[in-house]
Design a protein around this motif. Structure first.
Motif, PDB file in Angstrom:
ATOM      1  N   UNK A 181      46.976   3.360  73.375  1.00  0.00           N
ATOM      2  CA  UNK A 181      47.988   3.194  72.330  1.00  0.00           C
ATOM      3  C   UNK A 181      47.513   3.861  71.045  1.00  0.00           C
ATOM      4  N   UNK A 182      48.444   4.055  70.128  1.00  0.00           N
ATOM      5  CA  UNK A 182      48.101   4.577  68.810  1.00  0.00           C
ATOM      6  C   UNK A 182      47.324   3.527  68.025  1.00  0.00           C
ATOM      7  N   UNK A 183      46.319   3.929  67.261  1.00  0.00           N
ATOM      8  CA  UNK A 183      45.549   2.957  66.490  1.00  0.00           C
ATOM      9  C   UNK A 183      46.385   2.373  65.355  1.00  0.00           C
ATOM     10  N   UNK A 184      45.972   1.225  64.831  1.00  0.00           N
ATOM     11  CA  UNK A 184      46.688   0.656  63.687  1.00  0.00           C
ATOM     12  C   UNK A 184      46.663   1.611  62.503  1.00  0.00           C
ATOM     13  N   UNK A 185      47.688   1.557  61.689  1.00  0.00           N
ATOM     14  CA  UNK A 185      47.737   2.368  60.482  1.00  0.00           C
ATOM     15  C   UNK A 185      46.543   2.007  59.593  1.00  0.00           C
ATOM     16  N   UNK A 186      45.717   2.972  59.182  1.00  0.00           N
ATOM     17  CA  UNK A 186      44.547   2.651  58.359  1.00  0.00           C
ATOM     18  C   UNK A 186      44.890   2.004  57.028  1.00  0.00           C
ATOM     19  N   UNK A 187      46.137   2.156  56.568  1.00  0.00           N
ATOM     20  CA  UNK A 187      46.510   1.522  55.302  1.00  0.00           C
ATOM     21  C   UNK A 187      46.426   0.001  55.422  1.00  0.00           C
ATOM     22  N   UNK A 188      46.554  -0.534  56.635  1.00  0.00           N
ATOM     23  CA  UNK A 188      46.513  -1.981  56.807  1.00  0.00           C
ATOM     24  C   UNK A 188      45.138  -2.530  56.449  1.00  0.00           C
ATOM     25  N   UNK A 189      44.089  -1.802  56.803  1.00  0.00           N
ATOM     26  CA  UNK A 189      42.739  -2.259  56.457  1.00  0.00           C
ATOM     27  C   UNK A 189      42.567  -2.271  54.945  1.00  0.00           C
ATOM     28  N   UNK A 190      43.143  -1.280  54.263  1.00  0.00           N
ATOM     29  CA  UNK A 190      43.027  -1.253  52.806  1.00  0.00           C
ATOM     30  C   UNK A 190      43.785  -2.411  52.184  1.00  0.00           C
TER      31      UNK A 190
ATOM     32  N   UNK B  92      38.752 -12.244  69.006  1.00  0.00           N
ATOM     33  CA  UNK B  92      39.525 -12.479  67.782  1.00  0.00           C
ATOM     34  C   UNK B  92      39.659 -11.161  67.035  1.00  0.00           C
ATOM     35  N   UNK B  93      40.895 -10.678  66.962  1.00  0.00           N
ATOM     36  CA  UNK B  93      41.169  -9.410  66.303  1.00  0.00           C
ATOM     37  C   UNK B  93      41.401  -9.645  64.811  1.00  0.00           C
ATOM     38  N   UNK B  94      40.757  -8.860  63.994  1.00  0.00           N
ATOM     39  CA  UNK B  94      40.895  -9.020  62.557  1.00  0.00           C
ATOM     40  C   UNK B  94      42.323  -8.686  62.122  1.00  0.00           C
ATOM     41  N   UNK B  95      42.733  -9.169  60.959  1.00  0.00           N
ATOM     42  CA  UNK B  95      44.127  -9.013  60.532  1.00  0.00           C
ATOM     43  C   UNK B  95      44.631  -7.574  60.623  1.00  0.00           C
ATOM     44  N   UNK B  96      45.799  -7.412  61.244  1.00  0.00           N
ATOM     45  CA  UNK B  96      46.442  -6.113  61.351  1.00  0.00           C
ATOM     46  C   UNK B  96      46.046  -5.301  62.563  1.00  0.00           C
ATOM     47  N   UNK B  97      45.083  -5.790  63.365  1.00  0.00           N
ATOM     48  CA  UNK B  97      44.545  -5.022  64.476  1.00  0.00           C
ATOM     49  C   UNK B  97      45.306  -5.234  65.783  1.00  0.00           C
TER      50      UNK B  97
ATOM     51  N   UNK C  28      41.625  -5.507  52.721  1.00  0.00           N
ATOM     52  CA  UNK C  28      40.457  -5.456  51.844  1.00  0.00           C
ATOM     53  C   UNK C  28      40.825  -5.786  50.403  1.00  0.00           C
ATOM     54  N   UNK C  29      41.951  -5.249  49.936  1.00  0.00           N
ATOM     55  CA  UNK C  29      42.368  -5.504  48.560  1.00  0.00           C
ATOM     56  C   UNK C  29      42.729  -6.973  48.358  1.00  0.00           C
ATOM     57  N   UNK C  30      43.502  -7.532  49.276  1.00  0.00           N
ATOM     58  CA  UNK C  30      43.883  -8.943  49.147  1.00  0.00           C
ATOM     59  C   UNK C  30      42.666  -9.843  49.258  1.00  0.00           C
ATOM     60  N   UNK C  31      41.741  -9.487  50.153  1.00  0.00           N
ATOM     61  CA  UNK C  31      40.546 -10.311  50.324  1.00  0.00           C
ATOM     62  C   UNK C  31      39.636 -10.212  49.113  1.00  0.00           C
TER      63      UNK C  31
ATOM     64  N   UNK D 290      35.251  -4.037  56.312  1.00  0.00           N
ATOM     65  CA  UNK D 290      36.437  -3.478  55.685  1.00  0.00           C
ATOM     66  C   UNK D 290      36.024  -2.478  54.614  1.00  0.00           C
ATOM     67  N   UNK D 291      36.867  -1.465  54.398  1.00  0.00           N
ATOM     68  CA  UNK D 291      36.525  -0.484  53.379  1.00  0.00           C
ATOM     69  C   UNK D 291      36.593  -1.090  51.981  1.00  0.00           C
ATOM     70  N   UNK D 292      35.789  -0.587  51.101  1.00  0.00           N
ATOM     71  CA  UNK D 292      35.848  -1.049  49.717  1.00  0.00           C
ATOM     72  C   UNK D 292      37.129  -0.562  49.072  1.00  0.00           C
TER      73      UNK D 292
END
Length: 253
Positions: A136-145, A75-80, A148-151, A249-251
């Motif tokens: 492949x190229x990794x997901x854009x790190x902004x997606x994790x932010x 199970x891949x976390x959102x955006x991954x 994290x913000x929405x969560x 997820x990052x703070x």
């Protein structure tokens, strides 16, 4: 019987891949037909000798699986997952499709043979993800932010500002990465936070107050809207809890 399949019900652990968990589930008479709730995630499943993608859900999904059916999944976390799969998440929304519909049939055939011969299908799924991540190229790190913000309960406007995106661009990026817009993702994540609290024994009223709902009635309406079931029924019939992503997820600030 392989160790990965020992026991019944649902088991999971953090994946070596990183932003994922791996899990197994054997359908029993007690949980046959139990719904899988929206969680913003995408899964790669090994079931019935097939590799299947379970896209991000907007409503509870009820698998039509017979007692004794065995699943292994990552199970891949959102955006991954979209970067790994090479397909926008919006094209997978509310879908269960064969991996061969996305990847070359020859590649999937080789992977299927590897899974069929594996002593532990969970480890084999992890190897697929790790190997693919190196290609492949990794997901854009902004997606994790964004997640994290929405969560954390941030508004869509505040999330967009923190991510350096305007609202229109955030929506477009969210569709590709998560399968739906940021408002829907925020609702799904908030529901999952509330269900985790309620499962731990917190009262419905206190759960609603702690997780950003106006009141218990608002919580009940949201749960019914996203799952099609009353809150109490969701807690007794839903599949095993989705892993807590907060620590991964990052703070946000």
């Amino acid at each position: 019987m392989d160790d990965a399949w020992d026991g019944l019900g649902y088991r999971e652990r953090p994946s070596r891949f990183g932003q994922a968990v791996v899990w197994t589930r054997t359908i029993t008479g007690a949980d046959a037909g139990s719904p899988v709730l929206p969680d913003g995630c995408i899964d790669l499943l090994w079931v019935g000798g097939r590799l299947v993608i379970a896209g991000p859900d907007t409503r509870a999904y009820r698998p039509a699986a017979m007692v004794g059916t065995r699943y292994a999944g990552i199970r891949f976390f959102p955006g991954t997952a979209p970067a790994l799969l090479g397909v926008p998440a919006a094209e997978l929304r509310d879908q269960r499709i064969e991996l061969a519909d996305v990847w070359a049939s020859g590649t999937v055939r080789r992977l299927t043979e590897q899974l069929a011969a594996a002593d532990d299908p969970v480890l084999a799924l992890e190897r697929i993800a790790l190997r693919r991540a190196g290609e492949v190229e990794p997901p854009d790190p902004v997606l994790r932010r964004v997640v994290a913000a929405l969560d954390a309960g941030w508004s869509v406007a505040a999330t967009a500002e923190a991510a350096g995106l305007n609202a229109r661009l955030l929506h477009r990026r969210a569709l590709a990465a998560f399968g739906y817009g940021p408002k829907t993702l925020a609702r799904v994540l908030r529901m999952q936070r509330a269900l985790a609290a309620a499962r731990s024994g917190v009262s419905f009223a206190d759960t609603a107050a702690a997780t950003g709902f106006a009141d218990q009635a608002h919580l009940a309406r949201e749960v019914r809207d996203l799952t099609g079931m009353p809150l109490g029924q969701v807690l007794t019939r839903s599949a095993a809890a989705v892993p807590d992503e907060i620590d991964l997820l990052p703070a946000v600030s």
